[in-house]
Enzyme design. Structure first.
Site, mmCIF file in Angstrom:
data_model
loop_
_atom_site.group_PDB
_atom_site.id
_atom_site.type_symbol
_atom_site.label_atom_id
_atom_site.label_comp_id
_atom_site.label_asym_id
_atom_site.label_seq_id
_atom_site.Cartn_x
_atom_site.Cartn_y
_atom_site.Cartn_z
ATOM 1 N N GLY A 227 -6.945 -0.067 10.366
ATOM 2 C CA GLY A 227 -6.391 -0.093 9.310
ATOM 3 C C GLY A 227 -4.896 0.451 8.952
ATOM 4 N N GLU A 488 -15.920 4.117 12.157
ATOM 5 C CA GLU A 488 -16.368 5.886 12.503
ATOM 6 C C GLU A 488 -17.370 6.318 13.116
ATOM 7 O OE1 GLU A 488 -14.054 8.162 10.870
ATOM 8 O OE2 GLU A 488 -12.611 6.243 9.494
#
Lengths: 749, 749
Positions: A227, A488
């Site tokens: 990202g 995550e």
């Protein structure tokens, strides 16, 4: 757009706002008290509402229904504009946290090496963190795009850097101020996600240059999904194998510059591409990165726990590591994300619950008999079963989310303090605490991100076709949300990891009486050897006539489930064979954690701030429904583990469920209003406060879809359609015609 | 894009294609035989593959990964291009069905009123229907946009029009040929979806003009979600209340012209707008329509079952209805959609199963010990549990889908024949058959569209982050799919309606011995009074050592569940109170239907075309896994209804599940290949045939995301970012600066 209000000739009039207003007026609940309960305490509540006000009225940050029509390119640009805007709020929020708006150039001082103002702490950016969390509820991709920089890049440096490295990169260079440099987080590779230890990117130490060479050895080692990499980041932290003198020391972290900060040109050896379209969150510029022998100074390695110390005369350097903390800290950057996702689960859950419940109250369909008024959806028992448990989920998530967040900050502060002091005993203690935090956050992250995905889906379906309209928030909401189940820490992997730790604790306790009361009594109270013994000896009873019973039934089920698993593993010696059950352990642990935290909070007036009795009763009903709903959902396991007999499911649990639903139904609008989400945050016309569902929805659709350029209802490509419809018998002529009898006879000659 | 194949310095090499190829080579299954089984029979199999070939190589119809990057406007345009192209295939397919490519201008003849060629039948367009169903698997929105015209508009006219009306609108005007006129289906309104009987749009008969006035009396009466209305349709069928002489005869159907067929201008009194963005299928131009006193001739009312017959001298006309058939036929247009959605469930399920399974076989993650090769995902028991039941779902759906489709066509043919003849006895019989078809199609539509939604979601998650990339098909696939759970009968409503009919049959049979063997023995065999008695007397046993036992256990559970419900309703007198259980009845009925159909087909070599023994065994394993997987999923109900004891779930069902998974795992690649889906249809690089997951994926990402205009990795808005990062202390200056001690002191004077 003017409102269309014509109502003619006695056609039945649907008037959703009448119902919603009436139910609001009839409610006796104190929604201010409920909101304080949900927002943790009055101080935090006040901060939430002050930040929300700023966000929804900010000309750049506000998000309208036109958001749902933006292309990927527009989303990328608008997200960048919002980041730019947020960077100013960051300075404002730090000043606010320090209460320092007078008489000092605070930012300048923070960025000056020799300055004497105290360095930035988590507390200093806590207001901004909250602002970001609230912004993310309106525009999740914005939350991520900034979150990667502050949360992943920043926390990786905080968790793995020396005090000097932290101060330099985050404060002096300005990263925390969203200034100077912009970071991304190059962990995941094309070929490796969950298995971080096997990442392939290499950081080879070059003795002569006293530098590291960062390199991508294979296509599958390409950093993937990063990202911010595609367009925003000037720097990254790279997870790469530390290779010194051909020895592989495992994966460590390195700061690597990617772009010139003013021209945004890529630096030598850096290849970057855009990952392109995703299921959701297209405003994030996820990219891939390949490193071709990129050189960085040795000092760019984050060295709190692993140091490469050069020796004179070209001798091989010394590599010094603190293995215990190194392992924990390596992943601590992900911890913050997981904790935040539990908070997101509360916020997103409350948003979609608001939409679904208001629609259920306002929408009518089918009359009980001819010429009678049609029934509100919320009055159908099936509809109550579909939507009301979804309404109480965010209620139960909230106290757990705040508790986890507080626990995260206090444990991390402790870790920083202790890791600087070097005290071995304290280190061992904080490391145990951190491990527990890993278990709690992993199981809560996995369970709640799954629950909210289901909540959005279930509530979208409960709004019928109107739920499928992009303008009613569910579609994009779901698409944006579900990545939380994967990133995550993949939910299944997180469940397995945390459940294995819980199983180990269970076996230690059940077979050896090993149990650390001080450490484990909070989240793992059900693992107290005495408690376990009580259950297996049959002396613990389920008491659903007591409030605590709704919590304890989950503690009992956890112990029985763990006992069941331990037995199977003892026999099979194969822990992988029970992984389906281990996923359940993590879910049950999370459910128990939420019930327990809620119970403690609501039982204690000093913590709950709920003094009104009817209000407190309503909150207890939410608690009961949460517990009973999930018992019924898991009735297979509850019967299999002989916690309930089949008869008890039919005669106790399911009737109780059907009893609770109408109670919650009566409070549905109040419990929804109590989230206090302004329309601008809901951004879905069928869920607005005034309940004028049809006008609001019609007007938003019209606003976003103006008359076509070529005339109302005429698309630019109408020629394509009219020529198709107006065609003659060309195909006949081409084939049938040419294949006419005479022609064929001629060809046959 | 050249392939990146560098593999350097002993970095571990991930080689997914090696696994996939090896497993393919090792398999002993006959995938051709399996494919024949899945495609129903050799003739249909051949047609499928011939159509697929034409579709994937057609320059207009083919769909590439750039599909995932198209904006709503591009999707709308491209879909129109494809419709244009399909209109030519329609003529081609009718000629093929009639085997008439020589010596006749078939289309011209069909469109000539006085022609003697036989009129168009369902059989004539069966090839095109199949083409459309296959096209929809690549591009669902295209399927819908044409499906609304042919399936909803067309079937509404077929179901409710007189023979002359059918011939005129569909054949002479060319609608069936996708020519002359383009239709849409104006049923749903803003305020009414499921409750069709309460629609508000009015069709008032005007005696003087001998016309109907179509009118939208209120905002909530606005026709809403109408596919094709925004831009493509020239005509619509309108569901409106028939009002004659102020008497309301309920909702009937009317053909209403909307646009000039050459200019596409809206006709007088017609207001149309675009509904705008949706969760998926943005290529469909869903619109809203309001009618302001629109005049149509009386003859535009579809009058097969309801006729308005004018009388001379302005006397009030006679309204003649055949109530029984009228009610059934009114909704028959939706029947075709439901039947098609069961077929879609097979096709979409097989597509996503292919992607998920190939990825699971090719992807490795985590090694059992240091330096060992990492394990394939498919070898983890948890992963097997997550993906393999999803693989067998389309296997079980297929035979049911084909059977339902055949049943639909034969019943409808019968209905047309009988309704023209007027034979009351035959009419009653075909109407009972139609009711059964409603039950089967409703429960199968609801159950399977839900199952496939879960399948897509579960398999996306099983592909980790790569499943979230739009280029791997899951994101758009899910968004496009889930509307199937809502439209043409909301799944929950369909479940309730069909389950209530089943419950009624059950009560009739159990309490009065009423059971029509000829009519019900197929789908409702479990409702035979003797069978029911056997179960309640305890003489029926579950025999999972027999293949039939895997089917019968569901028949037993249905009877017990129905008995349980009947008892509750008898006591409470409130059927709404058991609606949660009724939804289960519909699901169980569908599961039983699928198992039964599969069992019959596979038991009969003449139907299954499977002669190879190993292949047949593998297909039986799929059948067993399907049954056991759902027993375990519903273990709560199976224990509650005392079909299995808690001990049996632990010691029989769950071990059997864990036994079956590794068996199916061995055949996973063969069972995936047997769907015979070409890469162009899969359109997801991680699921392509060659298994070269990483290169395929990387190359598609690069192809769709070329270097940025301003330079690699430099977005057009880089100025926004660099000015933010390069900013000085403006905020300090503006506020802190102006608030300097001296200034404040001065202001304080």
């Amino acid at each position: 757009m003017t409102r269309t209000t014509t109502q003619k000739r006695g056609s039945p009039v649907l008037n959703p706002q009448k119902f919603i207003t009436q139910e609001r007026l009839n409610s006796k609940l104190d929604i201010d008290q409920i909101n304080t309960f949900l927002e943790s305490n009055p101080t935090r509540q006040a901060l939430t509402h002050s930040l929300v006000e700023q966000i929804i009225y900010d000309p750049v940050l506000k998000t309208d229904t036109d958001y749902y029509d933006q292309t990927k390119e527009q989303l990328r640009l608008n997200t960048a504009k919002k980041i730019n805007r947020l960077s100013i709020y960051m300075e404002h929020d730090i000043k606010t946290a320090r209460e320092q708006f007078r008489d000092q150039d605070l930012m300048k001082q923070l960025q000056t090496e020799s300055s004497t103002v105290p360095p930035l702490t988590n507390k200093d950016i806590s207001i901004f963190d909250k602002r970001l969390s609230l912004v993310a509820n309106m525009d999740p991709q914005l939350g991520t795009r900034v979150g990667v920089h502050l949360g992943l890049f920043g926390n990786c440096i905080k968790g793995n850097g020396t005090d000097e490295q932290i101060k330099y990169w985050l404060q002096e260079r300005g990263a925390t101020l969203i200034k100077g440099i912009y970071g991304c987080f190059a962990m995941t590779e094309l070929g490796h996600g969950s298995n971080v230890a096997q990442l392939q990117t290499r950081a080879v130490y070059d003795v002569k240059k006293d530098c590291f060479i960062i390199d991508t050895p294979d296509l599958t080692a390409t950093k993937w999904w990063i990202g911010g990499a595609a367009h925003s980041a000037t720097h990254t932290v790279v997870y790469a194998r530390l290779i010194v003198n051909e020895k592989d020391y495992g994966v460590k972290t390195f700061v690597v510059p990617l772009r010139d900060t003013s021209t945004f040109q890529l630096l030598p050896g850096i290849a970057i591409g855009d990952i392109g379209s995703k299921m959701g969150r297209d405003g994030i510029d996820n990219g891939w990165i390949q490193f071709r022998n990129v050189v960085i100074p040795r000092e760019f390695m984050l060295s709190r726990f692993t140091k490469v110390i050069p020796r004179p005369n070209g001798a091989n350097p010394i590599v010094k590591t603190e293995p215990q903390l190194d392992a924990i800290s390596g992943y601590s950057a992900l911890l913050s994300g997981r904790v935040n996702m539990v908070m997101d689960s509360f916020r997103f859950g409350s948003k979609f619950a608001t939409i679904g419940i208001r629609y259920a109250v306002g929408r009518q369909q089918f009359a009980p008999k001819k010429n009678a008024e049609e029934t509100q959806l919320i009055d159908y028992p099936l509809h109550q079963y579909r939507v009301l448990p979804q309404l109480v989920i965010p209620y139960l998530v909230s106290p757990a989310a705040f508790k986890l967040m507080d626990n995260y900050y206090s444990t991390l502060d402790e870790l920083y303090a202790v890791s600087s002091s070097g005290d071995k005993v304290k280190l061992a203690k904080v490391s145990s605490k951190l491990k527990n935090l890993f278990i709690d956050s992993a199981s809560l992250k996995a369970t709640n991100t799954w629950l909210i995905a289901q909540l959005i889906d279930e509530l979208r379906q409960s709004c019928g076709g109107h739920g499928y309209s992009q303008y009613n928030a569910f579609g994009k909401g779901y698409d944006d949300w579900v990545v939380q189940c994967t990133w995550e820490g993949d939910n299944n992997i997180l469940c397995l990891t945390s459940a294995k730790s819980i199983l180990k604790k269970f076996v230690d306790s059940a077979t050896m009486g090993k149990y650390d009361k001080e450490l484990d009594s909070d989240s793992f109270g059900y693992l107290d050897p005495k408690y376990i013994m009580g259950i297996f000896s049959g002396s613990s009873k389920i008491e659903l006539d007591k409030l605590s019973g709704y919590r304890d039934v989950w503690a009992i089920s956890l112990v029985k489930l763990l006992g069941h698993i331990a037995k199977i593993v003892e026999k099979s010696r194969n822990i992988d064979g029970v992984s389906k059950l281990l996923v359940l352990v993590a879910k049950f642990h999370a459910i128990h954690y939420m019930l327990k935290t809620y119970y403690v909070k609501l039982s204690n007036p000093g913590e709950s701030y709920v003094t009104d009795e009817a209000t407190r009763d309503a909150l207890w009903n939410a608690y009961k429904l949460f517990s009973i709903y999930f018992i019924d959902k898991h009735s297979g396991e509850f019967q299999q583990l002989e916690i309930f007999k089949p008869r008890e499911i039919s005669q106790l649990i399911q009737p109780k469920l059907m009893e609770l639903l109408p109670l919650i139904r009566n409070d549905a609008i109040a419990l929804t209003d109590a989230f206090k989400l302004p329309d601008a945050m809901i951004n879905a016309p069928i869920g607005y406060y005034d309940g004028d569902i049809y006008h609001n929805y019609f007007n938003e659709v019209c606003k976003n879809n103006p008359t076509e350029k070529d005339g109302a209802g005429i698309p630019s490509y109408h020629g394509l359609l009219s020529s198709m419809l107006g065609r003659g018998f060309e195909f006949d002529a081409r084939l049938g015609g040419a294949a006419a009898a005479e022609t064929l006879a001629q060809l046959n000659k």
